[in-house]
Every structure is written in C-alpha cells, then in structure tokens.
Scaffold this motif. Sequence first.
Motif, short mmCIF file in Angstrom:
data_model
loop_
_atom_site.label_atom_id
_atom_site.label_comp_id
_atom_site.label_asym_id
_atom_site.label_seq_id
_atom_site.Cartn_x
_atom_site.Cartn_y
_atom_site.Cartn_z
N THR A 114 0.81 -1.22 0.00
CA THR A 114 0.00 0.00 0.00
C THR A 114 0.84 1.27 0.00
OG1 THR A 114 -0.16 -0.09 2.42
CG2 THR A 114 -1.95 -1.10 1.16
N SER A 115 2.14 1.16 0.24
CA SER A 115 3.00 2.34 0.22
C SER A 115 3.59 2.54 -1.18
CB SER A 115 4.15 2.16 1.22
OG SER A 115 5.01 1.13 0.78
N PRO A 116 4.02 3.75 -1.50
CA PRO A 116 4.76 3.95 -2.75
C PRO A 116 6.09 3.20 -2.70
CG PRO A 116 4.74 5.96 -1.45
CD PRO A 116 3.82 5.01 -0.77
N VAL A 117 6.53 2.71 -3.85
CA VAL A 117 7.72 1.85 -3.95
C VAL A 117 8.74 2.49 -4.89
CG1 VAL A 117 8.59 -0.39 -4.73
CG2 VAL A 117 6.39 -0.25 -3.52
N LEU A 118 10.00 2.48 -4.47
CA LEU A 118 11.11 2.83 -5.34
C LEU A 118 11.94 1.57 -5.55
CD1 LEU A 118 12.96 4.83 -6.88
CD2 LEU A 118 14.12 5.28 -4.69
N LEU A 119 12.08 1.13 -6.79
CA LEU A 119 12.82 -0.08 -7.13
C LEU A 119 14.08 0.31 -7.89
CD1 LEU A 119 12.85 -3.23 -7.24
CD2 LEU A 119 11.68 -3.03 -9.45
N ILE A 120 15.24 -0.18 -7.43
CA ILE A 120 16.54 0.23 -7.97
C ILE A 120 17.34 -1.01 -8.37
CG2 ILE A 120 18.77 1.26 -7.33
CD1 ILE A 120 17.18 3.16 -5.49
N TYR A 121 17.85 -1.01 -9.62
CA TYR A 121 18.75 -2.07 -10.08
C TYR A 121 19.78 -1.46 -11.03
CZ TYR A 121 16.08 -6.18 -8.49
OH TYR A 121 15.46 -7.15 -7.73
N GLY A 122 20.87 -2.18 -11.25
CA GLY A 122 21.78 -1.89 -12.34
C GLY A 122 21.41 -2.71 -13.55
N ASN A 123 21.68 -2.19 -14.74
CA ASN A 123 21.26 -2.94 -15.94
C ASN A 123 22.19 -4.11 -16.25
OD1 ASN A 123 23.49 -1.60 -17.02
ND2 ASN A 123 22.45 -1.03 -18.93
N GLN A 124 23.26 -4.25 -15.46
CA GLN A 124 24.15 -5.40 -15.61
C GLN A 124 23.95 -6.42 -14.48
OE1 GLN A 124 26.14 -5.66 -18.42
NE2 GLN A 124 24.95 -3.85 -18.96
N ASP A 125 22.89 -6.26 -13.74
CA ASP A 125 22.62 -7.17 -12.62
C ASP A 125 21.98 -8.45 -13.14
OD1 ASP A 125 21.78 -8.47 -10.29
OD2 ASP A 125 21.21 -6.61 -9.29
N PRO A 126 22.66 -9.60 -13.04
CA PRO A 126 22.09 -10.84 -13.58
C PRO A 126 20.84 -11.30 -12.84
CG PRO A 126 24.06 -11.32 -12.28
CD PRO A 126 23.99 -9.82 -12.42
N ILE A 127 20.62 -10.79 -11.65
CA ILE A 127 19.43 -11.16 -10.89
C ILE A 127 18.17 -10.57 -11.51
CG2 ILE A 127 18.26 -10.70 -8.68
CD1 ILE A 127 21.00 -11.11 -7.36
N MET A 128 18.31 -9.45 -12.24
CA MET A 128 17.14 -8.80 -12.82
C MET A 128 17.34 -8.59 -14.33
SD MET A 128 14.10 -7.71 -12.45
CE MET A 128 13.99 -8.06 -10.68
N PRO A 129 17.27 -9.67 -15.12
CA PRO A 129 17.35 -9.53 -16.57
C PRO A 129 16.12 -8.80 -17.11
CG PRO A 129 16.74 -11.76 -15.98
CD PRO A 129 17.06 -11.06 -14.69
N PRO A 130 16.19 -8.29 -18.35
CA PRO A 130 15.09 -7.50 -18.90
C PRO A 130 13.72 -8.16 -18.82
CG PRO A 130 17.02 -7.27 -20.29
CD PRO A 130 17.36 -8.33 -19.26
N ALA A 131 13.65 -9.45 -19.09
CA ALA A 131 12.34 -10.12 -19.08
C ALA A 131 11.74 -10.14 -17.69
CB ALA A 131 12.48 -11.55 -19.62
N LEU A 132 12.57 -10.37 -16.67
CA LEU A 132 12.06 -10.39 -15.30
C LEU A 132 11.68 -8.99 -14.85
CD1 LEU A 132 11.45 -12.26 -12.92
CD2 LEU A 132 13.76 -11.81 -12.07
N LEU A 133 12.46 -7.99 -15.26
CA LEU A 133 12.12 -6.61 -14.93
C LEU A 133 10.78 -6.23 -15.56
CD1 LEU A 133 12.79 -3.87 -13.67
CD2 LEU A 133 14.06 -3.31 -15.78
#
Length: 255
Positions: free
Chosen positions: A179-198
């Motif tokens: 219910t709170s506003p969310v700020l989500l931060i990643y690097g574009n070279q982070d293998p944990i968050m590939p484009p499809a998962l993002l």
Amino acid sequence: MANSNTSLPIRTSTVILRTFDGVKISAFVTEPDAPGPHPAIVFGAEAMGLNKFGRRVASDMAALGYVTITPDYYRGNGPSQPDNYNDFSEVMVAIGALDFRSATYDVLTGADWLRAQPQVDAARVAVWGYCTGGTLAMLAASLDRKLAATVLFFPSQPRFEKLSVKCPAHPMDLVWSITSPVLLIYGNQDPIMPPALLAEFRKNLDQWSIRHEICIYDGAGHAFCAEVEQLHNADAAAASWKAATGFLERHMAPR
C-alpha cells in the motif's frame, strides 16, 4: 522535516528486540540528536549482514533527520566477516539457511519498535533494504499496511529458486498487497534482474496500480553501492542515493 540539506548530530545504540516467535535479536539504532518527532526507517541490511557500509548508511540517514533501526535478521548466525567482499562462500551458506518468513517478521518487529518510540512520528515509517535485505523489505511492505514508503535496492530474491517452508511465496508476486509507494533500484548489468524479469516486475506493479518509481543504472551490476572495487559503481551509487533520499522526502513529509 528530514531533507537532504539537513546535517544533524546523531546518536547510535544497540537494542534488543523480541521477535514474534519469542527470540531475542539485536538491532542497530541511529537517531538525530534533535527534538522530534522524526520520520523513521527500518533497514534490511545486505546479505553480508550489518557491516561498515550498513552502519554508515544508517548514520547518514540519521544525520538527515531519520530515526533508523537495522534488525539482525540472521539472529546471530550471519557471516562472521561481514566486511569481507573477497569470499562469498560463507554469505551464500547464510542466505541458503535463512528463514525468509522469520526474517521478514524481524523487519516488521523493527517497524513496530519504531512506532512505539516517542521521538518517532508513527505515521512516517519506511522500509529500505539492500540485496537480501531488499527482498525482506519487499516482503515486509506486502504485510505492513501502515508504511509510508518502500525503498528497494536490488532485491536479490525477486523470485526464489524454489518455494519451501522458509521461502513460502515469491516476493514479486506479493506486491499486489503493498500500500506504500515503492522505489525499485537495479543496475542494468545485474544478472538477478534480466530485462524479461524486470518487465514482469513492472507489469505486476502496473496491473495492481502500486504507486512506484523504477530506476535502472547503466553499467551497474549487483550490489553496486558496496564500496569495494569489484562491485562499486560510483555514478550509480551517487545517483541512487539522490533518488532514494528524494523519494523519502516526497513521501514522508509531515501530514
């Protein structure tokens, strides 16, 4: 009002929290040495556990006017060398053994502790987490309806490898209940968050109308805020700090 132009003297201490299942855990507390009530933050430390980096971030936020608490979600069983970024074998074992359900409730216990403090404005409590602590902050935000803001620095487990008693649900599938506003931060070279998962993560936030901002930093990998050569990206660290502190200023103004 906490803001990026404030620089206050601070106090630090260690407190003991009693968790939902009756376990006593330690927690690092920082607070401005100034009259309150202040906004407040529960920090989810990175997977290394509370270390010099985590203490510095908490202290910097106290200097900006926030009371902070960082619970030991490892409950005394975290890495023995939390400042050693040269060998991740012990950290991986600690993450593998972590009960994410209990650890999430430890973060929630920190939020409850903050709301009970006379120097804290109970209506202005946020969660902010890094790495595995970012995962726990996301899970805590899905359970706590009173949070004013959620800041997620590169959560390491947006999806678990497999579900279990210790990992009962995929964190990014639970954002519908935030219910709170969310700020989500990643690097574009982070293998944990590939484009499809993002893209899937963004879709979840959009389809459930979760107020959110997403910041992706070019050239940055996982844990880019860590101040060690093999991980640190100075430009991304500086920009994400500005984004996170500005986000809190906007969403945690006095009501």
